[in-house]
Design an enzyme around this catalytic site. Structure first.
Site, mmCIF file in Angstrom:
data_model
loop_
_atom_site.group_PDB
_atom_site.id
_atom_site.type_symbol
_atom_site.label_atom_id
_atom_site.label_comp_id
_atom_site.label_asym_id
_atom_site.label_seq_id
_atom_site.Cartn_x
_atom_site.Cartn_y
_atom_site.Cartn_z
ATOM 1 N N ASP A 104 0.810 -1.223 0.000
ATOM 2 C CA ASP A 104 0.000 0.000 0.000
ATOM 3 C C ASP A 104 0.845 1.277 0.000
ATOM 4 O O ASP A 104 0.683 2.138 0.871
ATOM 5 C CB ASP A 104 -0.937 0.030 1.221
ATOM 6 C CG ASP A 104 -1.723 -1.252 1.400
ATOM 7 O OD1 ASP A 104 -1.989 -1.926 0.391
ATOM 8 O OD2 ASP A 104 -2.080 -1.572 2.549
ATOM 9 N N GLU A 152 -11.119 0.475 -2.813
ATOM 10 C CA GLU A 152 -10.238 0.766 -1.680
ATOM 11 C C GLU A 152 -9.115 1.700 -2.104
ATOM 12 O O GLU A 152 -8.891 1.956 -3.287
ATOM 13 C CB GLU A 152 -9.633 -0.530 -1.133
ATOM 14 C CG GLU A 152 -8.794 -1.274 -2.163
ATOM 15 C CD GLU A 152 -8.253 -2.591 -1.651
ATOM 16 O OE1 GLU A 152 -8.802 -3.121 -0.683
ATOM 17 O OE2 GLU A 152 -7.274 -3.074 -2.228
#
Length: 577
Positions: free
Chosen positions: A37, A197
């Site tokens: 991420d 997301e």
């Protein structure tokens, strides 16, 4: 003849030829090993990135680079257990903790926002701030509030007001002084893919752009975008969605998504994303989700065009190679060479699985890393010993496809079944260990002897193997080695420090054991541990079981950038036409 053709072509389109001549070549991943991420920014010519760390401690590593290729670890936003007291020992799951971090810079301060999963009160939003990211203690205690949506972003509108975009493209207006959510606005429902997301909101050329990931974080992962002339919409989806993906290809780099975009000083746009070196077979990928870099063309008023992620990339001219950065943390591609001299600082790149037991690790007055064993072992059996109170385990992320990790361990476990050793670790449910273990000696009823024990935990675990420590090794320290001998297997070896040329191979394990499984969001950690395997009581083992790491080394031997091609384990860039 080729030169003449080049000159004629350049006469027709000199700008295009100049850009081609100055293009850079580099290799992915730029942050190798478990770096999920990623989020990055550029401030005054220096690039800063943060990645997710889940329940590892310290958490939320901050990397700095001046050339986009050499990344130095400079601090961790979460570096003191007291910044989020009790969180670690309340978090039960192996894949909980800090998710989907974003880094931004505003009014002279660095901000890191993410959510913490696994606490009884609900999903906790955390905002860490620092005016000096090169100093760990400058990261203040976080601002926290319970959030209805995760994967948080930071966005300041033209009037300076802060908004917090969240997963599912929801825009939160939060009073940071009280933690009250003043408003929540749905901006865009996405393209219909599962699990929208990692949203990021950008302001450019009169538009608000939303970028988010869909399709899950495995082989179906992809990035989509939409834009609007108004912050609250309506948002128009990009006609070229998905704007970034390796879904449905046979590329070695898969799972590409969860991207963030930023500019360099020349105005060129770049992007980072997570990716997994697995190929479409999705079987062996021990380093998990890594950080990749790609060039982005984003012309005025147009949709961004993102270069597909490959192992070898060509794109905008990179900034000049420059490793002159503050701090004493390692660059991501550097090797470890630690003997822990007396009075030395603890290496910045070493981490724990949850916050460690108090007093479990220290630099000994005579030198060496002293480890006091924990009652919980790496597997953490039962509620009392599940590891939430800390495990005496410290490691570093595997950052190379091929490597050798060695620890010279002075360990004499005083009681039966006490042990210390090295581990190839994904989570407490998937790991392989080579331990120095004490067992009852056959020759004398009340005495013990040291043995080498290889054992693994997980669906594909090989059988346990026990080897008696040879008498010729004496009572001295033992050199324990984990080596990635090829792209698919790890070997575990042991030798006396004076007889390293003839090590004993105690075990071999497939990389499948530490790929996905119980740790789909993380990657392999190599480390050393000490445990009394549940004896003792409360949080304490019986006395006199401390072990000492006399030497710790990790060296990369090669990086796969396709399924069959290996480059040397060092960051590489070249310039040319």
């Amino acid at each position: 003849m080729l030169s003449l053709i080049f000159l004629i072509t350049c006469a027709l389109s000199w700008q295009e030829c100049l850009a081609t001549a100055q293009n850079s070549t580099y290799f992915n991943p730029v942050l190798s090993g478990w770096h999920s991420d990623p989020s990055c920014i550029q401030v005054d010519g220096t690039f800063y990135c943060v990645t997710s760390t889940f329940i590892a401690f310290p958490g939320l590593p901050i990397y700095a680079s001046r050339d986009l290729i050499n990344w130095r670890l400079i601090s961790h936003a979460w570096n003191r257990e007291s910044q989020l007291p009790g969180a670690s020992n309340q978090t039960h799951g192996q894949q909980e903790g800090f998710y989907a971090a974003t880094i931004r810079h505003h009014d002279g301060e660095f901000w890191v926002i993410c959510e913490y999963l696994g606490l009884p009160g609900g999903m906790l939003a955390t905002i860490f701030k620092s005016s000096d990211p090169y100093t760990e203690t400058s990261w203040a205690d976080p601002i926290t509030f319970i959030t209805p949506a995760g994967d948080l972003d930071l966005f300041w509108d033209d009037d300076g007001k802060l908004y917090i975009p969240a997963g599912g493209a929801v825009l939160l207006d939060v009073d940071l002084a009280t933690g009250e959510i003043l408003d929540s606005t749905a901006l865009w429902s996405g393209t219909g893919g599962v699990w929208p997301e990692g949203p990021h909101l950008y302001r450019k050329d009169g538009y608000y752009y939303i970028s988010s990931a869909e399709g899950g974080t495995e082989l179906g992962h992809y990035q989509v975008m939409a834009r609007s002339t108004s912050l609250t919409g309506p948002y128009e989806p990009c006609p070229y969605n998905p704007v970034l993906t390796n879904k449905g290809t046979d590329e070695y780099f898969q799972t590409v998504g969860h991207a963030d975009l930023f500019q360099d000083l020349s105005g060129n746009w770049w992007g980072v994303a997570l990716s997994t070196r697995s190929g479409p077979e999705w079987s062996i990928y021990p380093m998990g989700r890594e950080t990749v870099l790609f060039p982005v063309t984003w012309d005025e008023g147009e949709w961004p065009v993102m270069e597909p992620v490959r192992g070898e990339m060509s794109g905008w001219p990179l900034p000049q190679t420059d490793r002159n950065l503050p701090g004493d943390g390692l660059f991501n591609a550097d090797r470890d060479m630690y003997d822990f001299p007396a009075g030395s600082r603890f290496p910045l790149n070493l981490l724990y699985w949850r916050a460690p037991p108090e007093g479990a690790f220290s630099i000994a007055p005579e030198g060496g890393l002293r480890i006091s064993p924990s009652r919980a072992n790496l597997t953490g059996d039962g509620d009392e010993l599940d590891g939430r109170l800390g495990i005496s385990f410290v490691g570093r992320v595997q950052t190379d496809s091929l490597f050798k990790f060695q620890v010279l361990l002075d360990a004499h476990p005083p009681y039966v079944d006490h042990e210390a050793g090295v581990t190839l670790f994904l989570t407490q449910n998937n790991h392989a260990d080579l331990g120095i273990v004490s067992r009852a000696a056959d020759s004398c009823k009340n005495s013990t002897e040291r043995v080498l024990r290889f054992r693994a935990v997980g669906d594909t675990a090989p059988p346990e193997n026990i080897v008696t420590v040879p008498e010729t090794w004496g009572a001295g320290p033992i050199l324990l080695t984990i080596e990635a001998v090829n792209a698919t297997h790890f070997t575990f070896l042991a030798s006396s420090d004076s007889q390293t040329e003839e090590p004993i191979e105690v075990g071999t394990v497939s990389g499948r054991l530490v790929s996905g499984q119980s740790g789909p969001f993380t990657g392999t950690i190599l480390g050393v541990y000490a445990t009394c395997n549940g004896s003792g009581d409360g949080s304490r083992c019986p006395p006199d079981g401390d072990v000492y790491v006399k030497r710790w080394t990790y060296a990369g031997h090669g990086q796969l950038y396709t399924s069959s091609e290996v480059r040397p384990s060092s960051n590489y860039t070249s310039f040319g036409g």
